[in-house]
Design a protein around this motif. Structure first.
Motif, PDB file in Angstrom:
ATOM      1  N   ASN A 183       0.792  -6.050  -8.065  1.00 40.00           N
ATOM      2  CA  ASN A 183       0.381  -5.299  -6.979  1.00 40.00           C
ATOM      3  C   ASN A 183      -0.538  -5.876  -5.998  1.00 40.00           C
ATOM      4  O   ASN A 183      -1.574  -5.341  -5.739  1.00 40.00           O
ATOM      5  CB  ASN A 183      -0.339  -3.743  -7.646  1.00 40.00           C
ATOM      6  N   ARG A 184       0.059  -6.850  -5.582  1.00 38.71           N
ATOM      7  CA  ARG A 184      -0.792  -7.705  -4.451  1.00 38.71           C
ATOM      8  C   ARG A 184       0.101  -8.686  -3.868  1.00 38.71           C
ATOM      9  O   ARG A 184       1.312  -8.768  -4.148  1.00 38.71           O
ATOM     10  CB  ARG A 184      -1.952  -8.589  -5.301  1.00 38.71           C
TER      11      ARG A 184
ATOM     12  N   LEU B 249       5.207 -15.403  -4.516  1.00 33.68           N
ATOM     13  CA  LEU B 249       5.434 -14.118  -5.537  1.00 33.68           C
ATOM     14  C   LEU B 249       5.002 -14.273  -6.701  1.00 33.68           C
ATOM     15  O   LEU B 249       4.172 -13.612  -7.635  1.00 33.68           O
ATOM     16  CB  LEU B 249       6.869 -13.605  -5.390  1.00 33.68           C
ATOM     17  N   TYR B 250       5.259 -15.577  -7.537  1.00 30.97           N
ATOM     18  CA  TYR B 250       5.157 -15.877  -8.788  1.00 30.97           C
ATOM     19  C   TYR B 250       3.803 -16.028  -8.886  1.00 30.97           C
ATOM     20  O   TYR B 250       2.919 -15.486 -10.097  1.00 30.97           O
ATOM     21  CB  TYR B 250       5.611 -17.110  -8.878  1.00 30.97           C
ATOM     22  N   ARG B 251       2.937 -16.243  -7.903  1.00 30.73           N
ATOM     23  CA  ARG B 251       1.220 -16.390  -7.967  1.00 30.73           C
ATOM     24  C   ARG B 251       0.739 -14.960  -8.028  1.00 30.73           C
ATOM     25  O   ARG B 251      -0.127 -14.661  -8.719  1.00 30.73           O
ATOM     26  CB  ARG B 251       0.645 -17.218  -6.639  1.00 30.73           C
ATOM     27  N   ALA B 252       1.491 -14.098  -7.084  1.00 30.20           N
ATOM     28  CA  ALA B 252       1.072 -12.679  -7.095  1.00 30.20           C
ATOM     29  C   ALA B 252       1.094 -12.152  -8.558  1.00 30.20           C
ATOM     30  O   ALA B 252       0.531 -11.021  -9.197  1.00 30.20           O
ATOM     31  CB  ALA B 252       1.694 -11.680  -6.129  1.00 30.20           C
ATOM     32  N   LYS B 253       2.361 -12.305  -9.230  1.00 29.18           N
ATOM     33  CA  LYS B 253       2.457 -11.797 -10.712  1.00 29.18           C
ATOM     34  C   LYS B 253       1.716 -12.310 -11.471  1.00 29.18           C
ATOM     35  O   LYS B 253       0.936 -11.595 -12.490  1.00 29.18           O
ATOM     36  CB  LYS B 253       3.850 -12.363 -11.115  1.00 29.18           C
ATOM     37  N   ARG B 254       1.273 -13.749 -11.279  1.00 27.98           N
ATOM     38  CA  ARG B 254       0.268 -14.233 -12.353  1.00 27.98           C
ATOM     39  C   ARG B 254      -1.220 -13.941 -12.223  1.00 27.98           C
ATOM     40  O   ARG B 254      -1.859 -13.754 -13.128  1.00 27.98           O
ATOM     41  CB  ARG B 254       0.382 -15.846 -12.207  1.00 27.98           C
ATOM     42  N   HIS B 255      -1.428 -13.476 -11.098  1.00 29.97           N
ATOM     43  CA  HIS B 255      -2.732 -12.995 -10.601  1.00 29.97           C
ATOM     44  C   HIS B 255      -2.853 -11.541 -10.971  1.00 29.97           C
ATOM     45  O   HIS B 255      -3.885 -10.901 -10.309  1.00 29.97           O
ATOM     46  CB  HIS B 255      -3.309 -13.268  -9.219  1.00 29.97           C
TER      47      HIS B 255
ATOM     48  N   SER C 198       0.943  -1.450  -0.029  1.00 24.83           N
ATOM     49  CA  SER C 198       0.009   0.139  -0.095  1.00 24.83           C
ATOM     50  C   SER C 198       0.669   1.158  -0.007  1.00 24.83           C
ATOM     51  O   SER C 198       0.442   2.274  -0.700  1.00 24.83           O
ATOM     52  CB  SER C 198      -0.935   0.065   1.042  1.00 24.83           C
ATOM     53  N   ALA C 199       2.058   1.262   0.947  1.00 25.34           N
ATOM     54  CA  ALA C 199       2.722   2.509   0.854  1.00 25.34           C
ATOM     55  C   ALA C 199       3.481   2.947  -0.336  1.00 25.34           C
ATOM     56  O   ALA C 199       3.485   4.144  -0.904  1.00 25.34           O
ATOM     57  CB  ALA C 199       4.285   2.238   1.807  1.00 25.34           C
ATOM     58  N   VAL C 200       3.937   1.569  -1.406  1.00 24.61           N
ATOM     59  CA  VAL C 200       4.435   1.851  -2.702  1.00 24.61           C
ATOM     60  C   VAL C 200       3.353   2.406  -3.664  1.00 24.61           C
ATOM     61  O   VAL C 200       3.529   3.329  -4.526  1.00 24.61           O
ATOM     62  CB  VAL C 200       5.088   0.673  -3.344  1.00 24.61           C
ATOM     63  N   ASP C 201       2.128   1.783  -3.457  1.00 26.83           N
ATOM     64  CA  ASP C 201       0.962   2.038  -4.403  1.00 26.83           C
ATOM     65  C   ASP C 201       0.542   3.536  -4.087  1.00 26.83           C
ATOM     66  O   ASP C 201       0.090   4.064  -5.064  1.00 26.83           O
ATOM     67  CB  ASP C 201      -0.203   1.031  -4.281  1.00 26.83           C
TER      68      ASP C 201
ATOM     69  N   VAL D 137       4.362  -3.038  -6.395  1.00 25.60           N
ATOM     70  CA  VAL D 137       5.203  -4.197  -6.115  1.00 25.60           C
ATOM     71  C   VAL D 137       4.260  -5.433  -5.916  1.00 25.60           C
ATOM     72  O   VAL D 137       3.082  -5.297  -5.436  1.00 25.60           O
ATOM     73  CB  VAL D 137       5.844  -3.765  -4.820  1.00 25.60           C
ATOM     74  N   SER D 138       4.743  -6.698  -6.240  1.00 27.24           N
ATOM     75  CA  SER D 138       4.405  -7.735  -6.226  1.00 27.24           C
ATOM     76  C   SER D 138       4.904  -8.566  -4.711  1.00 27.24           C
ATOM     77  O   SER D 138       6.185  -8.366  -4.839  1.00 27.24           O
ATOM     78  CB  SER D 138       4.258  -8.737  -7.359  1.00 27.24           C
ATOM     79  N   ILE D 139       4.158  -9.175  -3.807  1.00 28.78           N
ATOM     80  CA  ILE D 139       4.990  -9.532  -2.983  1.00 28.78           C
ATOM     81  C   ILE D 139       4.513 -10.862  -2.694  1.00 28.78           C
ATOM     82  O   ILE D 139       3.255 -11.503  -2.544  1.00 28.78           O
ATOM     83  CB  ILE D 139       4.548  -8.628  -1.543  1.00 28.78           C
TER      84      ILE D 139
END
Length: 497
Positions: free
Chosen positions: A485-486, A476-482, A435-438, A454-456
């Motif tokens: 920014n999550r 992290l890979y799931r966050a990128k795939r979905h 949230s801080a980055v977004d 960022v994806s985390i």
């Protein structure tokens, strides 16, 4: 005080070291200095794992260096020997000898209470070792030190101190009947006898010691004997003879470069000359006394100054080495730990966290579309963006957490000793970071360029750094795939079997 100490076991002290002491005690100071330069470069080895033997040689050399006026070297050697001494409980003849010689040095530099306590300890260790010669040597040191205390003590205390010294020295004489230690015992015992007013016995003992010292070219022994005889003649009010003997004692002390003896003997000579009305002799004796005292102080000050400077340089070198190590473990762009820094810190942090019954979390942060940001705004702007993200990460974490730049646009946060419920700590911090980055105002840094997100990936469990990183990487890979920014959380890892 005794001269340089010589253990009975010749294997304890190398031959050339013993030769230096013999030269020194015979008044051949220049030759002793030259030979000592050759000796001191050879580091003594601990034979058969006996570290006390190495300590004995080091401290023996420290005493010689002290006698030669080379105080910085004496302190360095003593510190090295003392370090060896701290590794084991004092036990055996070598331990007793080492403690006794350290006590001699402490006496010489003014730590008289500590020196006397260590001398008493050396006697106890020697008794436990059941080694008669070593015990005799330790008794001689202690008795000689007590003699000097008694000379400076008020009249109501001096007799008691001399009496204690005479008992100790008599015990030592019953243990050895030849050699350097025997001669030193005789001289010290004679002084104690004079102190308790047994003048005839004191003179007989001093004469016997004088004959032995002459036969062995032992100028330290001769100096002590002449001092005792001067004391006896002074007590008998035979002042002219006392002046002669005291002058001889001063001359011998000068030849062997012993400022401690020279100071004591010169003061006694000055007192005798004053009673005779020999004011020229008194003045000369006082001049020698002041000169020897000044030399001792100057040597001590210079030596301590050099030792302090050496210590300062050592600390400075240590700080530079630590700074170099820290620099190697820090990312120059963001100021965060780098991969090396994280890998160094992680094992201990993970272990301490587990020991407290808490679960560590690893938060893996990747900047979304960072290559496009570099292409659109330029690498300089990209670097500024990475520094901004690093500051945001640091702001959302506690001081105890490790925040590192892993590689490129990837960051790692290792959460340790978390006080929140462990099920929520990692995801909560990760969401605050996202949230801080977004929500950050990127206009000053990037202008109209698309702002970064960022994806985390988050993982937890009683595992090592590699296992945690692999688990967080999957999340992290799931966050990128979905959709980026999550935050995605890996299921908790099971304890390692």
């Amino acid at each position: 005080m005794t001269g340089v100490d010589l253990p009975r076991q010749e294997g304890d002290i190398p031959r050339q070291d013993r030769e230096v002491r013999i030269l020194l005690d015979s008044g051949r100071v220049v030759e002793a200095n030259t030979l000592f330069d050759d000796v001191v470069v050879r580091s003594p080895a601990a034979e058969d794992g006996d570290r006390w033997r190495r300590a004995t040689v080091l401290v023996y050399r420290a005493v010689v260096a002290w006698r030669l006026g080379r105080l910085p070297l004496a302190l360095e050697l003593a510190a090295d020997g003392w370090t060896e001494l701290e590794t084991d409980q004092p036990k055996g003849p070598a331990a007793a000898q080492t403690i006794g010689m350290l006590a001699y040095l402490l006496e010489g530099i003014g730590h008289r209470r500590a020196g006397l306590d260590m001398m008493r300890l050396s006697v106890q260790v020697a008794r436990d070792a059941d080694d008669p010669h070593t015990l005799a040597h330790c008794l001689q040191r202690l008795g000689a030190a007590l003699n000097f205390r008694a000379v400076d003590a008020p009249p109501e205390a001096s007799g008691r101190i001399f009496a204690e010294a005479s008992e100790l020295l008599r015990e030592g004489l019953q243990l050895v009947d030849t050699g350097y230690v025997h001669r030193a015992l005789l001289g010290s015992y004679a002084r104690a006898l004079a102190g308790i007013n047994e003048l005839a016995a004191a003179e007989r003992t001093a004469r016997a010691a004088e004959r032995l010292a002459t036969a062995h070219e032992d100028r330290w022994g001769l100096a002590m004997c002449h001092w005792v005889l001067a004391t006896v003649r002074h007590t008998q009010n035979r002042l002219t003879d006392a002046r002669t003997m005291a002058s001889r004692a001063v001359a011998e002390a000068e030849k062997i470069n012993d400022t401690t003896l020279l100071l004591r003997f010169s003061l006694d000579l000055a007192n005798i000359c004053a009673e005779l009305g020999d004011y020229v002799g008194e003045s000369e004796a006082l001049r020698r006394s002041v000169a020897s005292g000044r030399k001792a102080v100057e040597t001590l000050q210079e030596g301590l100054g050099q030792a302090l400077e050496q210590r300062r340089l050592a600390v400075q070198a240590q700080r530079l080495a630590m700074a170099a190590q820290e620099a190697a473990a820090r990312d120059p762009l963001t100021g965060l730990s780098n991969r090396l820094g994280l890998e160094r810190a992680a094992p201990l942090l993970l272990e301490s966290t587990a020991a407290k019954g808490r679960v560590p979390w690893l938060v893996l942060v990747d900047v979304d579309w960072f290559k496009g940001l570099n292409d659109d705004a330029g690498h300089a702007a990209g670097d500024v963006a990475l520094r901004e993200i690093a500051q945001l990460l640091r702001a959302e974490c506690r001081a105890d957490d490790v925040v590192a730049r892993w590689a490129g646009d990837e960051f790692v946060v290792l959460l340790v000793d978390a006080t929140d419920e462990w099920q929520d700590a990692g995801p909560a911090v990760a969401e605050r970071i996202r949230s801080a980055v977004d929500c950050h105002d990127w206009s000053l840094v990037l202008g109209s360029t698309r702002r970064p997100t960022v994806s985390i990936g988050v993982a937890a469990g009683p595992a090592n750094l590699d296992d945690l990183f692999d688990a967080a990487d999957e999340a992290l890979y799931r966050a990128k795939r979905h959709g980026r920014n999550r935050v995605e959380v890996h299921p908790p890892l099971l304890p390692s079997k």
